[in-house]
Design a protein around this motif. Structure first.
Motif, PDB file in Angstrom:
ATOM      1  N   VAL A  57      77.957  28.287 -32.107  1.00 36.72           N
ATOM      2  CA  VAL A  57      76.738  27.614 -31.659  1.00 36.72           C
ATOM      3  C   VAL A  57      77.102  26.461 -30.723  1.00 36.72           C
ATOM      4  CG1 VAL A  57      74.768  26.211 -32.383  1.00 36.72           C
ATOM      5  CG2 VAL A  57      75.384  28.257 -33.680  1.00 36.72           C
ATOM      6  N   LEU A  58      78.062  25.647 -31.146  1.00 34.72           N
ATOM      7  CA  LEU A  58      78.475  24.520 -30.300  1.00 34.72           C
ATOM      8  C   LEU A  58      79.117  25.018 -29.009  1.00 34.72           C
ATOM      9  CD1 LEU A  58      78.807  21.492 -29.897  1.00 34.72           C
ATOM     10  CD2 LEU A  58      80.987  21.629 -31.112  1.00 34.72           C
ATOM     11  N   THR A  65      75.509  23.741 -21.156  1.00 36.55           N
ATOM     12  CA  THR A  65      75.307  22.410 -20.576  1.00 36.55           C
ATOM     13  C   THR A  65      76.312  22.130 -19.467  1.00 36.55           C
ATOM     14  OG1 THR A  65      76.620  21.456 -22.385  1.00 36.55           O
ATOM     15  CG2 THR A  65      74.231  21.403 -22.619  1.00 36.55           C
ATOM     16  N   ALA A  66      77.534  22.675 -19.604  1.00 33.38           N
ATOM     17  CA  ALA A  66      78.510  22.517 -18.529  1.00 33.38           C
ATOM     18  C   ALA A  66      78.032  23.250 -17.275  1.00 33.38           C
ATOM     19  CB  ALA A  66      79.868  23.062 -18.965  1.00 33.38           C
ATOM     20  N   TYR A 128      76.239  21.191 -35.092  1.00 35.74           N
ATOM     21  CA  TYR A 128      74.804  21.082 -34.836  1.00 35.74           C
ATOM     22  C   TYR A 128      74.423  19.706 -34.280  1.00 35.74           C
ATOM     23  CZ  TYR A 128      75.089  25.272 -37.663  1.00 35.74           C
ATOM     24  OH  TYR A 128      75.432  26.517 -38.147  1.00 35.74           O
ATOM     25  N   GLY A 129      75.103  18.664 -34.787  1.00 35.36           N
ATOM     26  CA  GLY A 129      74.850  17.336 -34.227  1.00 35.36           C
ATOM     27  C   GLY A 129      75.327  17.230 -32.796  1.00 35.36           C
ATOM     28  N   GLY A 130      76.520  17.781 -32.528  1.00 38.58           N
ATOM     29  CA  GLY A 130      77.042  17.766 -31.170  1.00 38.58           C
ATOM     30  C   GLY A 130      76.180  18.582 -30.220  1.00 38.58           C
ATOM     31  N   ALA A 131      75.711  19.744 -30.687  1.00 40.42           N
ATOM     32  CA  ALA A 131      74.832  20.580 -29.856  1.00 40.42           C
ATOM     33  C   ALA A 131      73.538  19.840 -29.523  1.00 40.42           C
ATOM     34  CB  ALA A 131      74.528  21.890 -30.571  1.00 40.42           C
ATOM     35  N   LEU A 135      72.062  18.735 -25.818  1.00 37.94           N
ATOM     36  CA  LEU A 135      70.781  19.256 -25.342  1.00 37.94           C
ATOM     37  C   LEU A 135      69.752  18.164 -25.045  1.00 37.94           C
ATOM     38  CD1 LEU A 135      70.376  22.340 -27.693  1.00 37.94           C
ATOM     39  CD2 LEU A 135      70.822  22.388 -25.234  1.00 37.94           C
ATOM     40  N   LEU A 136      69.870  17.038 -25.721  1.00 34.15           N
ATOM     41  CA  LEU A 136      68.854  15.991 -25.573  1.00 34.15           C
ATOM     42  C   LEU A 136      68.571  15.589 -24.124  1.00 34.15           C
ATOM     43  CD1 LEU A 136      69.549  13.598 -28.600  1.00 34.15           C
ATOM     44  CD2 LEU A 136      67.469  14.920 -28.152  1.00 34.15           C
TER      45      LEU A 136
END
Length: 208
Positions: A57-58, A65-66, A128-131, A135-136
């Motif tokens: 997922v990450l 995002t890259a 999940y936190g990093g993802a 995304l934010l």
């Protein structure tokens, strides 16, 4: 970050010293294990913290995002995805030595020791936190960003609940994972803010 560090130090000390907090933890664990959450649902939630599920997922979000950042001409478009990947690499680098140092035995029915902190919790927290952090910046509007943060928090809580419900970890093992890798995510935010966004603002006019 200082609060997370202080709480992590207190929890770790209590677990090693077999203090009152550890006693309360080992009373709470069986109560959660005996809750009405179905075994299948708890197992599913616990599995979401596994590397086989969380890491892809990450990786997918980091790759997207890259690509999006490079397409949009973002200054240092690679910084945030690379920082997230490094944060994931920090999971075994931090968790394994701590498991050896604390050497905590698991709940009833679990063999051996090395259950503190929870590796599944740490993996989920970073993945999940990093993802979510990646995304934010791509979401428009306060509502969408708030919902993403809430979803991330609920997902991580669900993983921790599933691990304790299935008897794979004590509650404090999970809490330690949240605290320790909450700090790692805060470092990720600081790195991106200091070396990414500030420079992007300076280079912005040249890109127009």
């Amino acid at each position: 970050m200082s609060l997370c560090a202080l709480l992590f130090a207190i929890v770790t000390w209590q677990v090693i010293a077999e203090g009152p907090l550890r006693d309360a933890d080992e009373r709470l664990g069986p109560w959660i294990t005996g809750s009405r959450l179905p075994d299948g649902a708890a197992e599913f939630l616990a599995d979401l913290g596994g590397v086989a599920v969380a890491a892809p997922v990450l990786a997918a979000v980091a790759a997207w995002t890259a690509w999006r950042g490079r397409l949009d001409g973002v200054f240092r478009w690679w910084l945030a995805p690379v920082t997230a990947v490094v944060a994931m690499a920090a999971v075994p680098a931090l968790v394994i030595p701590l498991k050896v140092l604390v050497d905590r035995t698991g709940p009833a029915g679990m063999d051996g020791s090395g259950y503190y902190p929870s590796g599944h919790t740490a993996t989920a927290m970073v993945a999940y936190g990093g993802a979510a952090l990646l995304l934010l910046p791509h979401l428009r509007g306060t509502y969408a960003r708030r919902e993403l943060v809430i979803a991330c928090a609920l997902l991580n809580f669900g993983v921790g609940l599933g691990l304790v419900r299935r008897g794979y970890h004590w509650p404090l093992d999970v809490v330690a994972g949240w605290l320790l890798f909450g700090m790692v995510l805060q470092v990720m935010v600081i790195v991106i803010a200091r070396y990414g966004r500030g420079s992007a603002e300076e280079c912005g006019p040249a890109q127009e």
